[in-house]
Each structure stands twice: as C-alpha cells, then as structure tokens.
Design an enzyme around this catalytic site. Structure first.
Site, short mmCIF file in Angstrom:
data_model
loop_
_atom_site.label_atom_id
_atom_site.label_comp_id
_atom_site.label_asym_id
_atom_site.label_seq_id
_atom_site.Cartn_x
_atom_site.Cartn_y
_atom_site.Cartn_z
N ARG A 43 0.81 -1.22 0.00
CA ARG A 43 0.00 0.00 0.00
C ARG A 43 0.85 1.27 0.00
O ARG A 43 0.39 2.34 -0.40
CB ARG A 43 -0.96 -0.01 1.19
N TYR A 52 -15.59 21.33 -11.15
CA TYR A 52 -15.98 20.01 -11.64
C TYR A 52 -17.14 19.50 -10.77
O TYR A 52 -17.06 19.54 -9.53
CB TYR A 52 -14.75 19.11 -11.54
N ASP A 107 -7.48 22.58 -9.16
CA ASP A 107 -7.62 21.45 -10.07
C ASP A 107 -7.02 21.91 -11.40
O ASP A 107 -7.60 22.75 -12.10
CB ASP A 107 -9.11 21.10 -10.19
N LYS A 142 -6.88 12.09 -17.55
CA LYS A 142 -7.06 12.89 -18.76
C LYS A 142 -5.74 12.95 -19.54
O LYS A 142 -5.28 11.93 -20.02
CB LYS A 142 -7.59 14.28 -18.38
C1 LIG Z 1 -12.16 14.20 -15.00
C2 LIG Z 1 -11.87 15.29 -14.07
C3 LIG Z 1 -11.69 15.06 -12.71
C4 LIG Z 1 -11.85 13.71 -12.10
O1 LIG Z 1 -11.01 12.74 -12.61
P1 LIG Z 1 -11.45 11.20 -12.51
O2 LIG Z 1 -10.19 10.47 -12.72
O3 LIG Z 1 -12.47 11.00 -13.56
O4 LIG Z 1 -12.02 10.99 -11.14
C5 LIG Z 1 -11.41 16.13 -11.88
N1 LIG Z 1 -11.31 17.37 -12.39
C6 LIG Z 1 -11.47 17.64 -13.69
C7 LIG Z 1 -11.34 19.04 -14.17
C8 LIG Z 1 -11.77 16.61 -14.56
O5 LIG Z 1 -11.96 16.89 -15.85
#
Ligand SMILES: *Cc1c(COP(=O)(O)O)cnc(C)c1O
Length: 393
Positions: free
Chosen positions: A57, A110, A182, A207
């Site tokens: 972990r 988000y 973010d 992403k």
């Molecule tokens: C997709 C996304 C997330 C979350 O990512 P996941 O891996 O799908 O949980 C957070 N912030 C933004 C801006 C995103 O586009």
C-alpha cells in the site's frame, strides 16, 4: 536535473535503482514486502514516508517513479497518487479541513467536487460556499476567520472561465487560508500552480497525463505544511494506485509534451473555424477574447489544451441530438484528454448557484483529438447543418 519540461518528461523517475538497467521502471506487483532482518524492519517502521519497500500500500518503484516525475514537473515537495482524479480532489480538501470550518469553492468547479462538498463535507459540519470564478481579489470579502481552503479550477472544465490565481492566493495568504487548484486542463506544462503560490496542485491524470483513455488515476502535488498534511491524510484514507495504472501513466507522461502541443494546435484551428460559423454564438476557449478571463490566461499560462466549449444559437438541448447522434469522429463520452475527439452536450444550469447560467442556446463541450483537422471540420460541419435543419433555420 534540467530546468526544461521536455527533458524532465523523458528523464523523470527513471532512477537506476528502480529501473535496474532497463529504460522504464518495471511493473512491480506487490502486497507483501520481505525484510532481511529485524533491524531492517525496525529501520523501515521508523521512516514510514521513505521510498523504500515496506508494504504494497505504500507503493513500489512503479508508483514512486511516477510520483517523482510529477513532483519535478510541478516543482513540489512531494506527490501523492490516487485511484481517480476525484479522489485526489476530495483527499486534498480533507487534508486541510476540520469540523466547523468554512471553505470557498469556485462555481465553475468540476461537478463531483460540488457533490462531495454538499454531501460528505456538509455531514462533517464543514460549510461550502460557492464564489464567482472571475472574483479575483474580491475573494477577500468572502474569507472568514474559519475559512480553511479556497478551491480553484482554472479554467473551469465546462465553461472555461480563467481565474486570477495570483490575486486569490494573495488575499487567502493574508487570512492564513490554503488555496488548492484542479489543474487538469492545463497540466503542469501549461500552468505551474505552485509557482503562483498554490498549496496543492491536483491533476486528473486520467485525462492528458495518462492520455490514452485507458487508466483512472489522480495526483496531488504540494509544498510545505500542505504537503505534510496531504501525505498523512492520503495514507490514513488508504489510497493506493495499481502498478499497472501507474506504469501506463508514466508511459503517457513521456509523450505529454508533443501530444499537448498537437491538441493545442488542432483545437485552435477548429475553434477559429467554429467562431465564424452562423450556428455558433460563442466560443468558450481561453485563447479567444470572448472567453471570460482571456487576459489572465494570456498573462499566466504557457498554452491552451484541446478542451473547450461552444454555445450554439437558437434551439435547445434536444435539437443537439440531431447533431451528436450521427457524428463520425466526435464521439460522446465524459473523460477527455485521450487521443480521440469527443463531443458532449452539457447544460451548466443545475451546477451553478452564484449566478443563473444564461446562454442563447445549448452548450457543447468539445475535446479535439489528434485526427486530421480537415476530417474533424467536415464532421462538425455536417453536424451543425443537421442541427440547423432540426430547428428549422
Ligand atoms: C475528470 C476530471 C476530474 C476527475 O477525474 P477522474 O479520474 O475521472 O475521477 C477532476 N477534475 C477535472 C477538471 C476533470 O476533468
């Protein structure tokens, strides 16, 4: 270590002790780690955050290599990995709050970030207040003695308002309030949050960083006190990324530079074409003047990625079905940042509370992939014609 990102992308995390002479750190599958002696066991217990084998972990060289590469790119004290981008967001917030606190969240956040704040945080007696993403220095008026965190996301990943991060950070620091962001849209190549005074920079590596639409993973890179709190909280929550997903993400990272430049170039070309179309009311792309916060983007960012939105003229969401159902290359799906183009009708109305969302028509979010741009334009052109025919223009 080089100061240049293109070099860091190639060399990051590839310590010889982790690669043992091959180019990439291998996939270590591990739960149990074996100790040579009781003395070694005691030594490793004494330093639980060191990058040495302890228990699955706590990671293996596969995860450490990715963490180290991201730490270098972000200019952080350290990086924690998470099983999703949203786990990185929620754990970063949890690391900095306690019962009775107040936090400020951009209204452009988000949506699952809002759901977490309105659900679990509320149940823990932590009050979330939403603010206008373009508030800038005006955030000072909303800061309270118990405001522990300001959550930013620049640009918002649906409506693309660019935030004045330096102004928000300056006001928050006066109040001893942490600011997290973010940074998924920009990645550390186009915006470096920690250089602008942000305490935790979050990436949904799902992403662009992974970049191939086949892994769920998140990261949070932090400095100072926020780093120590983040690390402790992530361990307490038991967050862990599988070695396969860490490996895929490290592999994606190596080509992030060239992929992002190609996404940028293709997106700029397509956004410029869309701007002149009679069916399109607005192009919400930070590199275009009509996008709220465009001047801040031009001041603070090193580039734009492949994700932006358009607002159509006339019609409503049901009319968009005529367009999106028959696209050849632009497919409908949520998780952008891969090599493929996507189109998504998305109504911001239900996730806005500081101001009512108003637009002359439906919003479509586009992710511009690596296909030939003439082919993408032909697909969009035919789609826009179906849309107009459907609303009878
Ligand atoms: C997709 C996304 C997330 C979350 O990512 P996941 O891996 O799908 O949980 C957070 N912030 C933004 C801006 C995103 O586009």
């Amino acid at each position: 270590m080089s100061d240049n990102d293109d070099t860091k992308l190639v060399t990051g995390g590839r310590r010889k002790e982790w690669t043992h002479g091959v180019v990439n750190p291998p996939v270590y599958r591990a739960s149990t780690c074996l100790f040579d002696s009781y003395a070694q066991l005691r030594e490793r217990i004494a330093d639980p955050t060191a990058k040495q084998l302890f228990y699955g972990r706590k990671g293996t060289p596969t995860q450490w290599a990715l963490e180290e590469a991201l730490t270098e790119l972000e200019g952080a004290d350290g990086t924690m990995l998470f099983p999703s981008g949203i786990a990185a967001v929620t754990t970063s917030i949890l690391a900095l709050v306690k019962a009775g606190d107040h936090i400020l969240i951009t209204d452009s956040a988000y949506e699952p970030t809002r759901t977490f704040a309105n659900g679990l945080l509320k149940a823990m007696n932590i009050e979330a207040e939403y603010y206008d993403p373009t508030i800038g220095a005006g955030i000072a008026a909303l800061l309270r003695p118990n405001t522990s965190v300001v959550v930013t996301e620049s640009p918002g990943s649906l409506t693309f308002e660019v935030q004045d991060i330096p102004a928000i950070v300056a006001a928050a620091k006066e109040n001893n309030t942490y600011v997290i962001t973010d940074n998924t849209w920009a990645t550390p190549l186009f915006f470096k949050p920690l250089e602008h005074g942000i305490d935790i920079s979050i990436e949904a590596c799902t992403k662009y960083i992974g970049g191939h639409s086949d892994a769920m993973i998140g990261s949070a890179s932090a400095v100072g006190k926020a780093w120590r709190r983040l690390q402790r909280t992530a361990y307490q929550m038991g967050h862990m990324v599988s070695p396969d997903d860490a490996f895929l993400t490290s592999r994606g990272l190596r080509t992030l530079g060239i992929r992002l430049k190609a996404h940028e170039e293709n997106a700029l070309k397509i956004a410029a074409w869309l701007k002149d179309r009679p069916e399109v009311a607005t192009v919400l792309h930070p590199a275009f003047e009509e996008c709220p916060g465009h001047a801040i983007w031009a001041r603070d960012f090193a580039g734009s990625s492949g994700l932006f939105s358009i607002v159509l003229k006339g019609g409503d969401y049901p009319d968009t079905a005529a367009m999106v159902d028959d696209m050849h290359l632009f497919k409908m799906g949520f998780s952008w940042g891969g090599f493929e183009s996507l189109i998504l009708p998305s109504d911001p109305t239900s996730s806005r509370t500081t101001a009512k969302w108003s637009a002359p028509g439906p919003l479509l979010r586009l992710h511009i992939g690596l296909e030939d741009t003439d082919d993408l334009i032909a697909d969009l052109e035919a789609g826009l014609m179906r849309y107009s025919r459907h609303i009878g223009n």
